[in-house]
Design an enzyme around this catalytic site. Structure first.
Site: not given
Length: 205
Positions: A40-42, A45
């Site tokens: 859910h990030c790298i 984003d």
């Protein structure tokens, strides 16, 4: 991931290339290929920056290209599996018993958000495969939110299969037992070679 695909066609082991590059005593950061990005990030984003850049009529072409390559990796792995089944057993994916090993988005966690395993399940379903998965951290998973795609409960190691795909290389998985059990192991994480498990039944992806 792009180099992995190129090197595969050239008959070069990308993992050996990375290990050789790591012998440089300074100024080197290893990056490893895999079956796709998740979480859910790298993976997500950078696209916020892409969307914001478009407000200023600018294109972040490298971010978008990387996203395209990484998004295509589950399809590439499924195609590699189909090629290996055909070459080794003259068998197609339709009706083949396929075992996914590890479905979390990264090792040693229970988080399946955006995991490449979900896309692989969906693609393999569409090609008629009989699917199972094992994961010491995940008890159940759905191929996608679409109602026509199935939900799966974790199997006890090791259900009968025609081939296994190592998607997530959890430390708690007994890879020696997997290699002894499965007629074909497609290893997307180099998990087997790292443990000295090499042989005719193990193929890189």
């Amino acid at each position: 991931n792009e180099l992995k695909m190129v090197f595969s066609e050239m008959g070069i082991d990308v993992w050996e290339v990375i290990d050789a590059a790591k012998t440089k005593p300074f100024g080197f950061m290893p990056f490893y290929p895999g079956p796709g990005l998740g979480g859910h990030c790298i993976p997500i984003d950078p696209f916020y920056l892409t969307w914001k850049a478009r407000e200023y009529d600018l294109a972040t072409r490298f971010i978008e290209l990387a996203g395209q390559i990484n998004t295509a990796m589950p399809r590439y792995v499924v195609q590699r599996l189909a090629e290996e089944l055909d070459a080794r057993f003259a068998k197609g994916l339709n009706g083949a018993r396929i075992l996914l090993v590890g479905v979390a988005y990264k090792k040693n966690v229970a988080d399946v958000r955006e995991s490449p395993a979900l896309k692989m399940l969906e693609l393999l379903e569409e090609r008629g495969a009989d699917l199972r998965f094992v994961d010491p951290h995940v008890s159940s998973v759905r191929a996608s939110t679409h109602p026509r795609h199935g939900a799966y409960a974790a199997s006890e190691p090791w259900p009968a299969c025609d081939a296994a795909i190592i998607v997530t290389d959890h430390d708690a998985i007994d890879y020696a037992a997997l290699v002894a059990h499965a007629p074909l192991v497609l290893d997307t994480r180099n998990a087997c070679a790292q443990r000295g498990l090499r042989g005719d039944t193990v193929a890189a992806a």
